[in-house]
Design a protein around this motif. Structure first.
Motif, PDB file in Angstrom:
ATOM      1  N   TRP A 166       0.844  -1.191   0.000  1.00 57.58           N
ATOM      2  CA  TRP A 166       0.000   0.000   0.000  1.00 57.58           C
ATOM      3  C   TRP A 166       0.885   1.249   0.000  1.00 57.58           C
ATOM      4  CZ3 TRP A 166      -5.547  -0.083   0.880  1.00 57.58           C
ATOM      5  CH2 TRP A 166      -6.074  -1.384   0.987  1.00 57.58           C
ATOM      6  N   LYS A 167       0.358   2.335  -0.540  1.00 61.06           N
ATOM      7  CA  LYS A 167       1.067   3.609  -0.566  1.00 61.06           C
ATOM      8  C   LYS A 167       0.070   4.741  -0.411  1.00 61.06           C
ATOM      9  CE  LYS A 167       4.707   6.282  -1.189  1.00 61.06           C
ATOM     10  NZ  LYS A 167       5.807   6.324  -0.187  1.00 61.06           N
ATOM     11  N   ASP A 168       0.247   5.529   0.655  1.00 61.84           N
ATOM     12  CA  ASP A 168      -0.634   6.690   0.897  1.00 61.84           C
ATOM     13  C   ASP A 168      -2.106   6.304   0.925  1.00 61.84           C
ATOM     14  OD1 ASP A 168       1.611   8.342   0.966  1.00 61.84           O
ATOM     15  OD2 ASP A 168       1.538   8.697  -1.202  1.00 61.84           O
ATOM     16  N   GLY A 169      -2.398   5.161   1.562  1.00 58.81           N
ATOM     17  CA  GLY A 169      -3.791   4.768   1.748  1.00 58.81           C
ATOM     18  C   GLY A 169      -4.416   4.025   0.591  1.00 58.81           C
ATOM     19  N   LYS A 170      -3.624   3.714  -0.435  1.00 53.83           N
ATOM     20  CA  LYS A 170      -4.181   3.013  -1.595  1.00 53.83           C
ATOM     21  C   LYS A 170      -3.308   1.809  -1.939  1.00 53.83           C
ATOM     22  CE  LYS A 170      -6.474   7.000  -3.710  1.00 53.83           C
ATOM     23  NZ  LYS A 170      -6.624   7.804  -4.936  1.00 53.83           N
ATOM     24  N   PRO A 171      -3.946   0.746  -2.457  1.00 53.36           N
ATOM     25  CA  PRO A 171      -3.156  -0.434  -2.837  1.00 53.36           C
ATOM     26  C   PRO A 171      -2.289  -0.148  -4.052  1.00 53.36           C
ATOM     27  CG  PRO A 171      -5.446  -0.695  -3.524  1.00 53.36           C
ATOM     28  CD  PRO A 171      -5.388   0.559  -2.704  1.00 53.36           C
ATOM     29  N   VAL A 172      -1.098  -0.736  -4.044  1.00 48.28           N
ATOM     30  CA  VAL A 172      -0.190  -0.608  -5.180  1.00 48.28           C
ATOM     31  C   VAL A 172      -0.450  -1.782  -6.120  1.00 48.28           C
ATOM     32  CG1 VAL A 172       2.217  -0.548  -5.916  1.00 48.28           C
ATOM     33  CG2 VAL A 172       1.540   0.531  -3.749  1.00 48.28           C
ATOM     34  N   ARG A 173      -0.984  -1.471  -7.278  1.00 47.48           N
ATOM     35  CA  ARG A 173      -1.306  -2.517  -8.250  1.00 47.48           C
ATOM     36  C   ARG A 173      -0.027  -3.004  -8.911  1.00 47.48           C
ATOM     37  NH1 ARG A 173      -6.250  -3.833  -6.487  1.00 47.48           N
ATOM     38  NH2 ARG A 173      -7.626  -2.014  -6.383  1.00 47.48           N
ATOM     39  N   GLU A 174       0.156  -4.305  -8.862  1.00 49.49           N
ATOM     40  CA  GLU A 174       1.429  -4.871  -9.292  1.00 49.49           C
ATOM     41  C   GLU A 174       1.408  -5.299 -10.749  1.00 49.49           C
ATOM     42  OE1 GLU A 174       2.955  -7.868  -6.747  1.00 49.49           O
ATOM     43  OE2 GLU A 174       2.051  -6.998  -4.952  1.00 49.49           O
ATOM     44  N   GLU A 175       2.616  -5.299 -11.309  1.00 51.61           N
ATOM     45  CA  GLU A 175       2.838  -5.902 -12.607  1.00 51.61           C
ATOM     46  C   GLU A 175       3.196  -7.372 -12.385  1.00 51.61           C
ATOM     47  OE1 GLU A 175       2.739  -4.553 -15.822  1.00 51.61           O
ATOM     48  OE2 GLU A 175       1.700  -2.912 -14.808  1.00 51.61           O
ATOM     49  N   ALA A 176       3.081  -8.143 -13.408  1.00 47.69           N
ATOM     50  CA  ALA A 176       3.467  -9.545 -13.293  1.00 47.69           C
ATOM     51  C   ALA A 176       4.946  -9.630 -12.937  1.00 47.69           C
ATOM     52  CB  ALA A 176       3.214 -10.268 -14.609  1.00 47.69           C
ATOM     53  N   PRO A 177       5.297 -10.419 -11.937  1.00 53.17           N
ATOM     54  CA  PRO A 177       6.706 -10.542 -11.550  1.00 53.17           C
ATOM     55  C   PRO A 177       7.554 -11.017 -12.725  1.00 53.17           C
ATOM     56  CG  PRO A 177       5.256 -11.562  -9.927  1.00 53.17           C
ATOM     57  CD  PRO A 177       4.415 -11.252 -11.127  1.00 53.17           C
ATOM     58  N   PRO A 178       8.806 -10.522 -12.815  1.00 51.14           N
ATOM     59  CA  PRO A 178       9.693 -10.981 -13.896  1.00 51.14           C
ATOM     60  C   PRO A 178       9.839 -12.501 -13.865  1.00 51.14           C
ATOM     61  CG  PRO A 178      10.648  -9.094 -12.736  1.00 51.14           C
ATOM     62  CD  PRO A 178       9.440  -9.526 -11.939  1.00 51.14           C
ATOM     63  N   GLY A 179       9.822 -13.087 -15.030  1.00 50.87           N
ATOM     64  CA  GLY A 179       9.986 -14.530 -15.110  1.00 50.87           C
ATOM     65  C   GLY A 179       8.700 -15.319 -14.921  1.00 50.87           C
ATOM     66  N   THR A 180       7.553 -14.615 -14.761  1.00 48.51           N
ATOM     67  CA  THR A 180       6.292 -15.322 -14.582  1.00 48.51           C
ATOM     68  C   THR A 180       5.980 -16.157 -15.825  1.00 48.51           C
ATOM     69  OG1 THR A 180       5.424 -13.611 -13.140  1.00 48.51           O
ATOM     70  CG2 THR A 180       3.827 -15.071 -14.161  1.00 48.51           C
ATOM     71  N   GLU A 181       5.714 -17.426 -15.595  1.00 45.05           N
ATOM     72  CA  GLU A 181       5.422 -18.310 -16.712  1.00 45.05           C
ATOM     73  C   GLU A 181       3.922 -18.416 -16.942  1.00 45.05           C
ATOM     74  OE1 GLU A 181       7.262 -22.036 -15.972  1.00 45.05           O
ATOM     75  OE2 GLU A 181       9.310 -21.266 -16.063  1.00 45.05           O
ATOM     76  N   GLY A 182       3.565 -18.860 -18.133  1.00 48.33           N
ATOM     77  CA  GLY A 182       2.157 -19.051 -18.456  1.00 48.33           C
ATOM     78  C   GLY A 182       1.452 -17.739 -18.747  1.00 48.33           C
ATOM     79  N   TYR A 183       0.122 -17.802 -18.747  1.00 48.36           N
ATOM     80  CA  TYR A 183      -0.683 -16.628 -19.056  1.00 48.36           C
ATOM     81  C   TYR A 183      -0.644 -15.639 -17.899  1.00 48.36           C
ATOM     82  CZ  TYR A 183      -2.521 -18.874 -23.211  1.00 48.36           C
ATOM     83  OH  TYR A 183      -2.636 -19.463 -24.453  1.00 48.36           O
ATOM     84  N   LYS A 184      -0.518 -14.363 -18.241  1.00 47.74           N
ATOM     85  CA  LYS A 184      -0.509 -13.281 -17.257  1.00 47.74           C
ATOM     86  C   LYS A 184      -1.755 -12.431 -17.491  1.00 47.74           C
ATOM     87  CE  LYS A 184       3.568 -12.723 -18.957  1.00 47.74           C
ATOM     88  NZ  LYS A 184       3.910 -14.105 -19.353  1.00 47.74           N
ATOM     89  N   ILE A 185      -2.623 -12.395 -16.488  1.00 46.95           N
ATOM     90  CA  ILE A 185      -3.915 -11.743 -16.610  1.00 46.95           C
ATOM     91  C   ILE A 185      -3.851 -10.348 -15.989  1.00 46.95           C
ATOM     92  CG2 ILE A 185      -6.375 -11.947 -16.207  1.00 46.95           C
ATOM     93  CD1 ILE A 185      -5.186 -14.228 -17.882  1.00 46.95           C
ATOM     94  N   TYR A 186      -4.293  -9.352 -16.756  1.00 50.35           N
ATOM     95  CA  TYR A 186      -4.397  -7.981 -16.248  1.00 50.35           C
ATOM     96  C   TYR A 186      -5.855  -7.551 -16.324  1.00 50.35           C
ATOM     97  CZ  TYR A 186       0.695  -7.513 -16.525  1.00 50.35           C
ATOM     98  OH  TYR A 186       2.033  -7.673 -16.339  1.00 50.35           O
ATOM     99  N   ILE A 187      -6.320  -6.915 -15.269  1.00 51.06           N
ATOM    100  CA  ILE A 187      -7.686  -6.401 -15.261  1.00 51.06           C
ATOM    101  C   ILE A 187      -7.627  -4.898 -15.047  1.00 51.06           C
ATOM    102  CG2 ILE A 187      -9.934  -6.466 -14.120  1.00 51.06           C
ATOM    103  CD1 ILE A 187      -9.434  -9.330 -13.385  1.00 51.06           C
ATOM    104  N   ASN A 188      -8.169  -4.175 -16.012  1.00 51.89           N
ATOM    105  CA  ASN A 188      -8.112  -2.705 -15.998  1.00 51.89           C
ATOM    106  C   ASN A 188      -6.679  -2.227 -15.803  1.00 51.89           C
ATOM    107  OD1 ASN A 188     -10.871  -2.494 -16.393  1.00 51.89           O
ATOM    108  ND2 ASN A 188     -11.304  -2.412 -14.206  1.00 51.89           N
TER     109      ASN A 188
END
Length: 498
Positions: A190-212
């Protein structure tokens, strides 16, 4: 004698993780009983608790005036009066002003714990390290844990984690509603009261799903089944703030435009439009359950959750969707309850027909044409030809007959999953008589039991020439019935009284 009965199947269990936090232990030097209550929320630096819970703990009488949103608490000679949203309160007619007024959060009434406790003569201490309020009354010690409460994009949340300047900052967990044990909304940085939306970690295998535009972080990665990409359902629903709940093995999803009912491992889907118009469809790619995790195909999200999909490079999948938050109380609850029951019956029945393509008759209801047992013999093997919910077409190879069942229990009572006669090394002529539910001279008692079941009475005589038994099967009226006579366990004669 071993009989193979059709047994109940257990629906897939939905598993969810719950963050368990510690609450203060009872004071070791206190002779009074202690109560730990993990019910508080922190609002503007003050601890508020559910009105009903705290009035019960103090043994105070609670009165609520809906028209004015007024609260009256009475215990002994003390009367406390409060009003939702009004910082001015009264204790025995004397006014006080609160820093934080009583208020309604997520449909529940909350009141300041320090004011209520002190009004009834209790001592109050705040333990900042444990985030707990200690209330010392004559009768008991109460330890009330409280966590920060706030709202983001209209979603009520409670938070447990690192803070900075009074705001969530660092690693933390937020649950929807007013309890930390509610549905997980976000866990991570979290940062300043809001969640920090993450990117897919480097090296993530398979399908990487992003929503908005934000990476769908979940303990369960997307999977591919039947050439379709599946994603963990509850992770997706939490990401888009969609209201959903599991009811008797059926998942209800509350979309702003429709209510969806679905079950894992069933291709049946029921949904209701804004006017509660009902629709039932069959999905080409049904939800599935693997390792207690429910997955749905991406096509379900596009077809029924109004998400748009873009397939990118390196197995990136972008989903975009508008605001799906809507409470789970909209719609006609009676209609929805009936829909849940029907979906359970339909899907459970179809699971039986699918898993047991061959069944052996025990006692069938009348068929669709009114024939008793559909004209089939007991213990006769039947093949499942077609089905829709609890309606099934069965065949013995010579004829097809349709049956309609009104419950899963009725299906269980009607069939065996294996031939009960197969375990016996009896002549086929005897087995044929049993299937016709008849008896004949020379049958053993065990064979008669398989054909007619247990008699109403047994009269037994032991003599020098052997053991003689009379089995009585009573008829529908007095003085009628069938009498079977056995010598040393073998049927020797029969008598019928009409």
């Amino acid at each position: 004698m071993k009989i193979f009965r059709l047994s109940q199947t257990v629906s897939a269990t939905l598993a969810s993780a719950m963050l368990v936090t510690a609450v203060p232990a009872f004071a070791a030097n206190s002779a009074k009983p202690g109560v730990n209550m993990d019910i508080g929320i922190q609002v503007d630096g003050r601890v508020l608790v559910p009105l009903r819970d705290i009035s019960d703990e103090f043994g105070a009488k609670l009165s609520w005036e809906e028209s004015t949103k007024s609260i009256t608490l009475t215990k002994g000679s003390t009367t406390v009066q409060l009003k939702i949203g009004d910082p001015t309160v009264q204790v025995n007619g004397k006014s006080q002003t609160l820093d934080v007024p009583p208020q309604i959060k997520d449909g529940q009434t909350f009141v300041p714990i320090r004011f209520v406790a002190e009004a009834f003569g209790a001592k109050v201490e705040w333990d900042a390290k444990a985030q707990s309020t200690h209330i010392d009354t004559k009768e008991k010690d109460m330890y009330i844990s409280a966590r920060p409460y706030f709202e983001l994009d209209g979603v009520p949340l409670v938070y447990d984690g690192e803070m900075k300047n009074g705001l969530p900052d660092g690693k933390g967990f937020a649950a929807k509603g007013t309890s930390i044990y509610g549905e997980k909304w976000f866990e991570g940085q979290w940062k300043d009261g809001k969640p920090v939306r993450e990117e897919a970690p480097p090296g993530t295998e398979g399908y990487k799903i992003y929503i908005n535009g934000s990476y769908l972080k979940s303990d369960y990665a997307p999977i591919v089944r039947n050439n379709a990409v599946y994603v963990p359902l509850w992770a997706v629903l939490g990401k888009v703030n969609a209201s959903a709940q599991a009811i008797d093995g059926v998942i209800r999803i509350n979309h702003p435009s429709r209510i969806l009912l679905l079950r894992a491992n069933s291709n049946l889907l029921t949904y209701y439009g804004g006017k509660m118009d009902s629709h039932t469809v069959r999905l080409d790619f049904p939800p599935i359950s693997e390792n207690d995790v429910i997955y749905v195909p991406l096509v379900f999200l596009t077809d029924y959750m109004d998400m748009k999909i873009v397939w990118g490079e390196q197995q990136r999948v972008d989903l975009t969707v508008g605001n799906l938050s809507k409470n789970n109380t909209w719609g006609n609850q009676n209609i929805i309850s009936d829909g849940i029951k029907k979906l359970r019956l339909d899907s459970d029945a179809e699971a039986i027909w699918k898993n047991y393509p061959n069944l052996w008759v025990d006692s069938l209801p009348r068929s669709s044409d009114g024939a008793k047992n559909g004209g089939f013999e007991r213990f006769e093997q039947l093949a499942v030809i077609s089905y829709s919910g609890p309606t099934v077409v069965l065949s013995n190879g010579s004829k097809n007959v349709q049956f309609n069942f009104d419950s899963i229990e009725a299906i269980h009572r009607s069939f065996f999953t294996a031939d009960p006669l197969a375990q016996f090394d009896w002549p086929e002529s005897i087995k044929a008589v049993i299937r016709q539910q008849k008896v004949r001279i020379g049958m053993t008692q065990e064979q008669v039991l398989m054909s007619w079941g247990k008699p109403n009475d047994i009269n037994k005589t032991n003599g020098s020439f052997g053991t003689f038994e009379q089995w009585v099967y009573r008829g529908s009226s007095i003085g009628t019935g069938n009498y079977l006579y056995f010598t040393d366990g073998v049927l020797t004669s029969t008598q019928t009284l009409k």
